[in-house]
Design an enzyme around this catalytic site. Sequence first.
Site, PDB file in Angstrom:
ATOM      1  N   GLU A   1      25.434  14.958  -1.003  1.00 19.52           N
ATOM      2  CA  GLU A   1      25.614  13.846  -0.078  1.00 19.52           C
ATOM      3  C   GLU A   1      25.541  15.116   1.307  1.00 19.52           C
ATOM      4  O   GLU A   1      26.354  15.937   1.233  1.00 19.52           O
ATOM      5  CB  GLU A   1      27.172  13.613  -0.133  1.00 19.52           C
TER       6      GLU A   1
ATOM      7  N   CYS B   1      30.842  12.996   7.676  1.00 16.87           N
ATOM      8  CA  CYS B   1      29.512  12.698   7.973  1.00 16.87           C
ATOM      9  C   CYS B   1      29.164  11.220   8.028  1.00 16.87           C
ATOM     10  O   CYS B   1      27.978  11.061   8.421  1.00 16.87           O
ATOM     11  CB  CYS B   1      29.068  12.975   6.198  1.00 16.87           C
TER      12      CYS B   1
HETATM   13  P1  NDP Z   1      26.714  23.996   4.278  1.00 21.97           P
HETATM   14  O1  NDP Z   1      25.725  22.984   4.024  1.00 21.97           O
HETATM   15  O2  NDP Z   1      26.097  25.543   4.737  1.00 21.97           O
HETATM   16  O3  NDP Z   1      27.781  24.465   3.294  1.00 21.97           O
HETATM   17  C1  NDP Z   1      28.332  23.440   2.373  1.00 21.97           C
HETATM   18  C2  NDP Z   1      28.700  23.982   1.146  1.00 21.97           C
HETATM   19  O4  NDP Z   1      27.776  24.937   0.625  1.00 21.97           O
HETATM   20  C3  NDP Z   1      29.796  25.245   1.489  1.00 21.97           C
HETATM   21  O5  NDP Z   1      30.815  25.273   0.501  1.00 21.97           O
HETATM   22  C4  NDP Z   1      28.977  26.610   1.480  1.00 21.97           C
HETATM   23  O6  NDP Z   1      29.596  27.808   1.543  1.00 21.97           O
HETATM   24  C5  NDP Z   1      27.975  26.415   0.246  1.00 21.97           C
HETATM   25  N1  NDP Z   1      26.958  27.120   0.404  1.00 21.97           N
HETATM   26  C6  NDP Z   1      26.225  27.593   1.651  1.00 21.97           C
HETATM   27  N2  NDP Z   1      25.040  28.278   1.364  1.00 21.97           N
HETATM   28  C7  NDP Z   1      24.773  27.879  -0.111  1.00 21.97           C
HETATM   29  C8  NDP Z   1      23.826  28.144  -1.073  1.00 21.97           C
HETATM   30  N3  NDP Z   1      22.788  28.669  -0.794  1.00 21.97           N
HETATM   31  N4  NDP Z   1      23.748  27.461  -2.256  1.00 21.97           N
HETATM   32  C9  NDP Z   1      25.089  27.018  -2.611  1.00 21.97           C
HETATM   33  N5  NDP Z   1      26.046  26.690  -2.007  1.00 21.97           N
HETATM   34  C10 NDP Z   1      25.991  27.292  -0.465  1.00 21.97           C
HETATM   35  O7  NDP Z   1      27.547  23.483   5.672  1.00 21.97           O
HETATM   36  P2  NDP Z   1      28.189  24.212   6.674  1.00 21.97           P
HETATM   37  O8  NDP Z   1      29.558  24.509   6.318  1.00 21.97           O
HETATM   38  O9  NDP Z   1      27.576  25.434   7.238  1.00 21.97           O
HETATM   39  O10 NDP Z   1      28.095  22.972   8.026  1.00 21.97           O
HETATM   40  C11 NDP Z   1      26.862  22.840   8.427  1.00 21.97           C
HETATM   41  C12 NDP Z   1      26.588  21.592   9.086  1.00 21.97           C
HETATM   42  O11 NDP Z   1      26.534  20.528   8.024  1.00 21.97           O
HETATM   43  C13 NDP Z   1      27.632  21.058   9.896  1.00 21.97           C
HETATM   44  O12 NDP Z   1      27.240  21.427  11.085  1.00 21.97           O
HETATM   45  C14 NDP Z   1      27.429  19.393   9.429  1.00 21.97           C
HETATM   46  O13 NDP Z   1      26.650  19.070  10.636  1.00 21.97           O
HETATM   47  C15 NDP Z   1      26.975  19.355   8.292  1.00 21.97           C
HETATM   48  N6  NDP Z   1      28.010  18.941   7.367  1.00 21.97           N
HETATM   49  C16 NDP Z   1      28.049  17.849   6.622  1.00 21.97           C
HETATM   50  C17 NDP Z   1      29.095  17.257   5.954  1.00 21.97           C
HETATM   51  C18 NDP Z   1      29.091  16.195   5.039  1.00 21.97           C
HETATM   52  O14 NDP Z   1      30.132  15.701   4.768  1.00 21.97           O
HETATM   53  N7  NDP Z   1      27.889  15.610   4.901  1.00 21.97           N
HETATM   54  C19 NDP Z   1      30.211  18.332   5.593  1.00 21.97           C
HETATM   55  C20 NDP Z   1      30.169  19.528   6.459  1.00 21.97           C
HETATM   56  C21 NDP Z   1      28.940  19.889   7.141  1.00 21.97           C
HETATM   57  P3  NDP Z   1      30.413  28.368   2.801  1.00 21.97           P
HETATM   58  O15 NDP Z   1      31.201  27.399   3.414  1.00 21.97           O
HETATM   59  O16 NDP Z   1      31.386  29.395   1.881  1.00 21.97           O
HETATM   60  O17 NDP Z   1      29.127  29.080   3.494  1.00 21.97           O
END
Ligand code: NDP
Length: 517
Positions: free
Chosen positions: A252, A286
Amino acid sequence: MATTVEQHPAQTLNGAEHGREGIPVENPATGEIVATVPDLGADAVAEMAKNARAAQPAWEELGFEGRGRVLLRAQKWLMDNAKQVIETIVSETGKTYEDAEFAEIAYGANAFGFWAREAPNYLKDERVKSSQLLVKGKKIQLRYRPLGLIGVIGPWNYPLTNSFGDCIPAMAAGNAVILKPSEVTPLTSLLMAEGLRECGLPEHVLQIATGRGETGAALVEEVDMIMFTGSTATGRKVAEAAAKRLIPASLELGGKDPMLVLKDADVERAANVATYYSMQNAGQTCISIERVYVEAPVYDEFVAKVSEKVRALRVGKPDGFGSVEVGAITFPPQLETIKDHVADAVAKGAHVIAGGHELPGAGRFFEPTVLVDVDHSMKCMTEETFGPTLPIMKVKDEEEAIRLANDSPYGLGASVFTTDTARGSAVARRLEAGAANVNDAMVNYTVLELPMGGAKASGLGSRHGAGGIRKYCAQQALVVTSRVALKREPHMYPYRAKTSRLIARLFKFLYGRGRRD
Ligand code: NDP
């Protein structure tokens, strides 16, 4: 609040693990550090996976009724402990108490009941009828069995709704789960896991792997299926890692949801919905409304109403129900993205008619902002902003609105406003989005009976509905032949020309009769 950390043998109270620095958790509304959690490495995740695999068979063995009892107790636990859960959510996200109550507590409580009730219906054995001659008289069934160990990687914007919205159906199906919450918001997950243990969830059926991206990547290496919510960029990495291991991944991802206001819309309702669903959770959803297209005849009226409503919103540190409408920006880099999108729009000719600035002071806040004179050369109309901003664009007609709405790599949600609901439904069907609302926005997410998933770069697979629990299972096809079956069926060896010709004629009779046009 005090840290509540499920103690992993390798963890210490200051959050350090195997010599790794703990992760400080900041309250985005105050800048204070409220807790420190462990940054678990690959070894700790592997150990969790071993424990989860040992615990899973007994959990599966409990059956739907036994598992449902635990989930229903958890529903009650969540209601009884709502205040503590809300305060924990607010302390790590900086969101308002209402955003925590309406979009997290209410969702979670509904989800515990929904999956306890519906898991047996969605996953019961299905009796299948077949037109295939070879299996006439046989018992044919489709069966769902849990995959075993599910990894859930959650984002920071809804630590309860997004992460537990996936953990609950995965557990209801009979799986063990390891949840990797965002490093920014791990406390809600730890508290929920503690609550579930109090409700009788056996040890190691749900474990919380606190850590950073590296911990998430380690989790993908251990599980039988991965459910990821977050950015499209990280989603791609997760999908690649899952593909290498040949495990299923459900993603998602980001969105850029358009709202279309047609000239016969109820402009007052459209303005209220636009204001609420773009600013709710400070726009960090989102399926927030991220851009609006308004037909020329009602554009001025719509812009006037929205800007007046947005200017009236109170933004700042949440301090109980009714204190502010718009809370903090949870994720530090997000503030830079929001500022960049506003500055980029202004540099290219847009006008800010409400808000437009970061608030000074300790917390991380951005004024609720309305932008006009925008177009698709600007980031605010094409890239996910994920903040309290609403760009509004004038369009000449419905066709232009549909074309621009679909001019996006994303396709999560969309909404259409018109007093002619038949016209609204027809427009909604032309939008490239996983969900579309007519005269409303975002509410589809609360309908757990409906699939919630994105088109295009917004994701793969969906949560909710039958698909939202069947994805945590393997399908097994069962064909049972009665013991009174023929000793040798006519198509079996040895081949005899006469019998084969007879069978060929039978196929021709079945599939080759009659005219086709
Ligand atoms: P990320 O996609 O980077 O992070 C989401 C989750 O994935 C976090 O738990 C993160 O850990 C983890 N993660 C990061 N790198 C990896 C990897 N290589 N393998 C597996 N898991 C990983 O989102 P961000 O939090 O950096 O947000 C960035 C952007 O994403 C936002 O600016 C927004 O635009 C979008 N977003 C969309 C959402 C939605 O509901 N669809 C929700 C949140 C953000 P950790 O946080 O510890 O780095």
